[in-house]
Scaffold this motif. Structure first.
Motif, PDB file in Angstrom:
ATOM      1  N   ILE A 283      24.052   1.232  34.181  1.00 35.52           N
ATOM      2  CA  ILE A 283      25.518   1.131  34.110  1.00 35.52           C
ATOM      3  C   ILE A 283      25.861   0.644  32.707  1.00 35.52           C
ATOM      4  N   GLY A 284      26.603   1.449  31.956  1.00 35.87           N
ATOM      5  CA  GLY A 284      27.008   1.080  30.606  1.00 35.87           C
ATOM      6  C   GLY A 284      26.313   1.918  29.548  1.00 35.87           C
ATOM      7  N   GLY A 285      27.082   2.730  28.854  1.00 38.60           N
ATOM      8  CA  GLY A 285      26.525   3.572  27.791  1.00 38.60           C
ATOM      9  C   GLY A 285      26.785   2.981  26.424  1.00 38.60           C
ATOM     10  N   GLY A 286      26.322   1.761  26.225  1.00 39.32           N
ATOM     11  CA  GLY A 286      26.405   1.126  24.895  1.00 39.32           C
ATOM     12  C   GLY A 286      25.018   1.112  24.269  1.00 39.32           C
TER      13      GLY A 286
ATOM     14  N   ILE B 107      22.982   7.543  33.049  1.00 34.86           N
ATOM     15  CA  ILE B 107      23.845   6.470  32.529  1.00 34.86           C
ATOM     16  C   ILE B 107      25.229   6.697  33.116  1.00 34.86           C
ATOM     17  N   LEU B 108      25.816   5.661  33.701  1.00 32.62           N
ATOM     18  CA  LEU B 108      27.209   5.748  34.158  1.00 32.62           C
ATOM     19  C   LEU B 108      28.074   4.987  33.162  1.00 32.62           C
ATOM     20  N   GLU B 109      28.955   5.686  32.511  1.00 32.52           N
ATOM     21  CA  GLU B 109      29.790   5.081  31.463  1.00 32.52           C
ATOM     22  C   GLU B 109      31.259   5.243  31.840  1.00 32.52           C
TER      23      GLU B 109
ATOM     24  N   GLN C  16      30.693   3.146  21.702  1.00 31.63           N
ATOM     25  CA  GLN C  16      31.883   2.872  20.883  1.00 31.63           C
ATOM     26  C   GLN C  16      31.667   1.715  19.911  1.00 31.63           C
ATOM     27  N   LYS C  17      30.958   0.685  20.382  1.00 30.19           N
ATOM     28  CA  LYS C  17      30.744  -0.469  19.489  1.00 30.19           C
ATOM     29  C   LYS C  17      29.743  -0.135  18.391  1.00 30.19           C
ATOM     30  N   VAL C  18      28.761   0.692  18.731  1.00 29.28           N
ATOM     31  CA  VAL C  18      27.785   1.087  17.702  1.00 29.28           C
ATOM     32  C   VAL C  18      28.534   1.838  16.596  1.00 29.28           C
TER      33      VAL C  18
ATOM     34  N   ARG D 112      28.860   0.983   9.365  1.00 31.42           N
ATOM     35  CA  ARG D 112      27.535   1.273   8.801  1.00 31.42           C
ATOM     36  C   ARG D 112      26.415   0.949   9.782  1.00 31.42           C
ATOM     37  N   CYS D 113      26.730   0.185  10.837  1.00 31.84           N
ATOM     38  CA  CYS D 113      25.768  -0.250  11.865  1.00 31.84           C
ATOM     39  C   CYS D 113      24.624  -1.081  11.286  1.00 31.84           C
ATOM     40  N   ASN D 114      24.831  -2.373  11.397  1.00 28.71           N
ATOM     41  CA  ASN D 114      23.787  -3.327  10.979  1.00 28.71           C
ATOM     42  C   ASN D 114      22.771  -3.414  12.125  1.00 28.71           C
TER      43      ASN D 114
ATOM     44  N   ILE E  53      21.804  -3.088  34.447  1.00 28.19           N
ATOM     45  CA  ILE E  53      23.180  -3.425  34.071  1.00 28.19           C
ATOM     46  C   ILE E  53      23.200  -3.657  32.558  1.00 28.19           C
ATOM     47  N   ALA E  54      23.966  -2.823  31.874  1.00 28.96           N
ATOM     48  CA  ALA E  54      24.076  -2.934  30.406  1.00 28.96           C
ATOM     49  C   ALA E  54      25.535  -2.761  30.019  1.00 28.96           C
ATOM     50  N   THR E  55      26.380  -3.555  30.658  1.00 31.52           N
ATOM     51  CA  THR E  55      27.830  -3.362  30.522  1.00 31.52           C
ATOM     52  C   THR E  55      28.464  -4.301  29.509  1.00 31.52           C
TER      53      THR E  55
ATOM     54  N   PHE F 220      31.798  -8.792  16.239  1.00 34.36           N
ATOM     55  CA  PHE F 220      32.096  -9.942  17.087  1.00 34.36           C
ATOM     56  C   PHE F 220      31.467  -9.760  18.451  1.00 34.36           C
ATOM     57  N   VAL F 221      31.235 -10.860  19.098  1.00 35.12           N
ATOM     58  CA  VAL F 221      30.554 -10.843  20.396  1.00 35.12           C
ATOM     59  C   VAL F 221      31.167 -11.888  21.313  1.00 35.12           C
ATOM     60  N   THR F 222      30.742 -11.836  22.569  1.00 33.33           N
ATOM     61  CA  THR F 222      31.189 -12.834  23.529  1.00 33.33           C
ATOM     62  C   THR F 222      30.011 -13.726  23.902  1.00 33.33           C
TER      63      THR F 222
ATOM     64  N   ALA G  79      20.347  -6.042  30.497  1.00 35.71           N
ATOM     65  CA  ALA G  79      20.025  -5.887  29.064  1.00 35.71           C
ATOM     66  C   ALA G  79      21.266  -6.039  28.206  1.00 35.71           C
ATOM     67  N   GLY G  80      21.087  -6.627  27.034  1.00 35.66           N
ATOM     68  CA  GLY G  80      22.172  -6.715  26.049  1.00 35.66           C
ATOM     69  C   GLY G  80      23.126  -7.869  26.312  1.00 35.66           C
ATOM     70  N   GLU G  81      24.368  -7.632  25.968  1.00 38.51           N
ATOM     71  CA  GLU G  81      25.364  -8.706  25.937  1.00 38.51           C
ATOM     72  C   GLU G  81      25.828  -9.172  27.318  1.00 38.51           C
ATOM     73  N   VAL G  82      25.462  -8.452  28.372  1.00 36.71           N
ATOM     74  CA  VAL G  82      25.802  -8.904  29.733  1.00 36.71           C
ATOM     75  C   VAL G  82      25.136 -10.257  30.013  1.00 36.71           C
TER      76      VAL G  82
ATOM     77  N   PHE H 124      21.509  -9.362  14.455  1.00 35.54           N
ATOM     78  CA  PHE H 124      20.745 -10.022  15.517  1.00 35.54           C
ATOM     79  C   PHE H 124      21.251  -9.653  16.912  1.00 35.54           C
ATOM     80  N   ASN H 125      22.551  -9.339  17.015  1.00 37.10           N
ATOM     81  CA  ASN H 125      23.075  -8.993  18.344  1.00 37.10           C
ATOM     82  C   ASN H 125      22.504  -7.663  18.820  1.00 37.10           C
ATOM     83  N   PHE H 126      22.409  -6.694  17.930  1.00 35.36           N
ATOM     84  CA  PHE H 126      21.768  -5.437  18.323  1.00 35.36           C
ATOM     85  C   PHE H 126      20.286  -5.661  18.629  1.00 35.36           C
TER      86      PHE H 126
END
Ligand SMILES: Cc1cc2nc3c(=O)[nH]c(=O)nc-3n(C[C@H](O)[C@H](O)[C@H](O)COP(=O)(O)OP(=O)(O)OC[C@H]3O[C@@H](n4cnc5c(N)ncnc54)[C@H](O)[C@@H]3O)c2cc1C
Length: 402
Positions: free
Chosen positions: A10-13, A34-36, A43-45, A52-54, A164-166, A346-348, A373-376, A386-388
């Motif tokens: 779940i989440g196409g990031g 992937i369910l997006e 979109q964030k990438v 430029r995608c760090n 879950i990668a939302t 920016f991140v949460t 996985a990821g920011e969830v 570092f966030n990526f």
């Protein structure tokens, strides 16, 4: 009709696509989807790193790398021994996307365009047979004996393994909470400080390569580059404070005081040097020539703030004025009144409590065959790629364990 897959993400990031591609590469026989919720993914990438995608950061020692994660430092040490920055560089290079290092350690695709990464992920997912379903906003998921049942606004799906990668999506956090997971309260991280102050109001764009900053009445300190913006202050010295102080600064509603040392030497040493200028530079106007390699306009504003008028020479200054200037240079007080978005990244902070995740596999400790996985997760980092890296590491490791 209920659609069945072996693996649903779940989440196409960033984390979702990286997981899907790695799973499909390793296990070509599995049906992966992937369910997006959006009509497009990644979109964030696309907007990351100012377009430029760090991708990652040139830090190759796991013990050092983890220090960039205000939340996740302890938990990511093990995972980084499995997959970290060097592996990321190799992963992309092997697939025809060489990365380059900038002076500050940030790494970007050689093309300097996030489109390179986005296009590669989309094409690679398609080539490997990953079914990417857009406009599928997930509204529920539940464990049904050996299968997961996932409902979107339009359809129902089942799968054996659910990832879950939302990112920082509150609805999905609510659903995870209903499954018994604890969600650490989300607050923004990586923001700039709003400051209205005469010393910086007319000099946006001025930067100092290295300053020390501390938040008064707290243990928060940082150092690094500083940039004056139209609204206040930014750049790594400030962004690091916003990340490490994300919770504390939210609690005081972004109203606090900071002290800046613009020249990274102590007050006493600075005062001695200023007294020396009084002898050696006696006839020169104080404001005319900047000292300590500070940008001239900032120097002039600090001189003005020390109640030293424009035409004064070093010989004219009394001890009180020298002390005032030493204070402005080494412990200048600024009042922060709110925050602004840092547009490059920016991140949460906040998310699924890390105690409830097995960091050898990124599987939930509460539910079998549920991966995160990821920011969830309650993991976030300072700015710089570092966030990526957290996305790549978590997605890669879970893909090995599917
Ligand atoms: C402007 C900006 C620039 C950035 N630049 C950088 C950078 O250069 N380097 C870096 O390291 N980090 C950067 N970051 C941070 C980085 O983008 C994030 O940490 C990263 O994207 C998180 O990836 P993710 O896959 O976990 O979540 P996301 O990228 O947020 O992806 C989650 C996906 O899940 C989908 N989704 C959410 N809810 C549902 C649902 N209910 N049903 C179906 N789908 C759903 C979303 O639509 C989204 O596509 C930046 C962030 C921003 C905002």
């Amino acid at each position: 009709m209920i659609d069945y897959y072996n693996v649903i993400i779940i989440g196409g990031g960033a984390a979702g696509f990286f997981a899907a591609i790695n799973i499909a590469e390793k296990h070509p026989h599995l049906k992966v989807s992937i369910l997006e919720r959006g009509s497009e993914g990644l979109q964030k990438v696309k907007i990351s790193g100012g377009g430029r995608c760090n991708v990652t950061h040139a830090e190759f020692i796991p013990q050092e790398l983890v220090k960039n994660y205000p939340r996740g430092e302890k938990e990511l040490l093990g995972p980084f021994h499995q997959f970290m920055t060097g592996d990321t560089i190799e992963w992309f290079e092997k697939r025809g996307i060489p990365l380059k290092i900038e002076e500050d350690g940030r790494m970007f695709p050689e093309t300097d365009s996030s489109k390179t990464i986005v296009d590669f992920f989309l094409n690679e997912a398609e080539r490997l047979g990953v079914k990417v379903l857009y406009n599928q906003s997930v509204v529920g998921f539940e464990e049904n004996e050996t299968l997961w049942k996932i409902s979107t606004k339009k359809d129902v799906f089942t799968c054996e393994k659910l990832i879950i990668a939302t990112g920082s999506n509150p609805k999905i956090w609510n659903l995870l909470e209903q499954l018994g997971h604890t969600i650490v309260k989300p607050v923004p991280s990586l923001f700039t400080f709003n400051i209205k102050d005469k010393r910086i109001q007319d000099i946006p764009g001025v930067s100092v390569p290295h300053v020390q900053v501390k938040v008064l009445d707290s243990k928060l300190t940082s150092e690094g580059a500083l940039l004056v913006t139209h609204w206040g202050l930014s750049a790594p010295a400030i962004l690091k404070l916003s990340a490490f102080g994300a919770l504390e600064l939210a609690e005081c509603n972004y109203q606090f005081k900071i002290e800046i040392n613009f020249i990274s030497i102590g007050y006493d040493e600075c005062l001695t040097l200023l007294k020396n200028f009084k002898l050696t530079e006696a006839k020169k106007q104080v404001g005319k020539y900047s000292r300590f390699e500070l940008p001239k306009r900032l120097w002039q504003n600090l001189v003005k703030a020390s109640q030293i008028s424009e035409n004064k020479t070093w010989a004219d200054l009394n001890l009180e004025q020298l002390e005032a200037l030493a204070t402005q240079l080494t412990k200048a007080l600024f009042e922060v009144n709110g925050k602004s978005t840092f547009k490059e990244e920016f991140v949460t902070a906040g998310g699924v409590d890390l105690k409830e995740v097995n960091f050898k596999t990124f599987e939930s400790k509460l539910h079998n065959h549920l991966y995160l996985a990821g920011e969830v997760l309650n993991i976030d980092a300072v700015t710089g790629g570092f966030n990526f890296q957290n996305c790549w590491t978590s997605a890669f490791i879970l893909s090995k364990n599917i």
